[in-house]
Scaffold this motif. Sequence first.
Motif, mmCIF file in Angstrom:
data_model
loop_
_atom_site.group_PDB
_atom_site.id
_atom_site.type_symbol
_atom_site.label_atom_id
_atom_site.label_comp_id
_atom_site.label_asym_id
_atom_site.label_seq_id
_atom_site.Cartn_x
_atom_site.Cartn_y
_atom_site.Cartn_z
ATOM 1 N N UNK A 1 44.333 -1.099 58.516
ATOM 2 C CA UNK A 1 45.119 -1.974 57.635
ATOM 3 C C UNK A 1 44.178 -2.782 56.743
ATOM 4 N N UNK A 2 44.436 -2.712 55.453
ATOM 5 C CA UNK A 2 43.637 -3.434 54.467
ATOM 6 C C UNK A 2 44.587 -4.290 53.644
ATOM 7 N N UNK A 3 44.246 -5.554 53.469
ATOM 8 C CA UNK A 3 45.082 -6.433 52.648
ATOM 9 C C UNK A 3 44.954 -6.054 51.181
ATOM 10 N N UNK A 4 46.048 -6.171 50.466
ATOM 11 C CA UNK A 4 46.043 -5.884 49.037
ATOM 12 C C UNK A 4 44.990 -6.754 48.353
ATOM 13 N N UNK A 5 44.231 -6.180 47.480
ATOM 14 C CA UNK A 5 43.167 -6.782 46.670
ATOM 15 C C UNK A 5 41.855 -6.993 47.429
ATOM 16 N N UNK A 6 41.770 -6.557 48.692
ATOM 17 C CA UNK A 6 40.499 -6.641 49.421
ATOM 18 C C UNK A 6 39.609 -5.446 49.078
ATOM 19 N N UNK A 7 38.320 -5.650 49.187
ATOM 20 C CA UNK A 7 37.342 -4.576 49.051
ATOM 21 C C UNK A 7 36.703 -4.371 50.419
ATOM 22 N N UNK A 8 36.674 -3.120 50.875
ATOM 23 C CA UNK A 8 36.144 -2.790 52.195
ATOM 24 C C UNK A 8 34.943 -1.864 52.018
ATOM 25 N N UNK A 9 33.884 -2.126 52.787
ATOM 26 C CA UNK A 9 32.679 -1.294 52.745
ATOM 27 C C UNK A 9 32.442 -0.718 54.134
ATOM 28 N N UNK A 10 32.204 0.584 54.198
ATOM 29 C CA UNK A 10 31.874 1.262 55.458
ATOM 30 C C UNK A 10 30.561 1.999 55.283
ATOM 31 N N UNK A 11 29.695 1.914 56.282
ATOM 32 C CA UNK A 11 28.431 2.642 56.271
ATOM 33 C C UNK A 11 28.593 3.951 57.019
ATOM 34 N N UNK A 12 27.999 4.985 56.470
ATOM 35 C CA UNK A 12 28.052 6.317 57.062
ATOM 36 C C UNK A 12 26.624 6.818 57.178
ATOM 37 N N UNK A 13 26.258 7.294 58.354
ATOM 38 C CA UNK A 13 24.930 7.861 58.569
ATOM 39 C C UNK A 13 25.059 9.379 58.615
ATOM 40 N N UNK A 14 24.314 10.054 57.741
ATOM 41 C CA UNK A 14 24.272 11.509 57.722
ATOM 42 C C UNK A 14 22.936 11.968 58.280
ATOM 43 N N UNK A 15 22.981 12.798 59.328
ATOM 44 C CA UNK A 15 21.789 13.305 59.988
ATOM 45 C C UNK A 15 21.584 14.750 59.556
ATOM 46 N N UNK A 16 20.414 15.045 59.031
ATOM 47 C CA UNK A 16 20.100 16.393 58.557
ATOM 48 C C UNK A 16 19.643 17.253 59.733
ATOM 49 N N UNK A 17 20.499 18.180 60.164
ATOM 50 C CA UNK A 17 20.174 19.082 61.270
ATOM 51 C C UNK A 17 19.758 20.461 60.762
ATOM 52 N N UNK A 18 19.408 20.571 59.482
ATOM 53 C CA UNK A 18 18.925 21.838 58.940
ATOM 54 C C UNK A 18 17.403 21.862 59.026
ATOM 55 N N UNK A 19 16.812 22.975 58.577
ATOM 56 C CA UNK A 19 15.356 23.080 58.618
ATOM 57 C C UNK A 19 14.702 22.777 57.268
ATOM 58 N N UNK A 20 15.486 22.234 56.329
ATOM 59 C CA UNK A 20 14.956 21.923 54.992
ATOM 60 C C UNK A 20 15.482 20.565 54.533
#
Length: 154
Positions: A67-86
């Motif tokens: 639930x987000x209040x109208x006119x609010x700005x929400x920030x979420x952090x996402x961590x991407x882990x590189x499981x490839x060989x390059x």
Amino acid sequence: MPMRRSLLIGIVAVVAVVAGALLYVTVFTPNDDNRTAENEGPERAYSGIEAEIKRDTVCEVLVDLGCVRYSDTVVKNIRLVNKTDAPIALLDYQTTCRCTWLTLPNSAIAPNDYADIELTFDSRGEFGSIGNFLSIATSNESVEVVVWMSADIE
């Protein structure tokens, strides 16, 4: 006698300087042995959203903002882990809505390393239950990253 006293004072001064220097180095120089798992590499504990980038698969990241209040700005952090060989660079992204955007890292993610991206959602002009889709272009065409974002605007 005065010469012996001067010599003794000189020796004490040298010992004091050396001891002070050793104490300074011991106290103020970081020691790798004192690191905890929380401060080490991509394996460290992370309380945000985390996803793995793998070759020949779609890395899907689900972000439920609740639930987000109208006119609010929400920030979420996402961590991407590189499981490839390059290294994988996150080049650009496309979104289905101008209310949601990403801040991508400036450099490529090395193999077995991670990068944190930031998702920002501005709820102004949005009503009810919403869902947005963001597609991230990468430097490797066999690697796809997509973000599904949902929120309920109050």
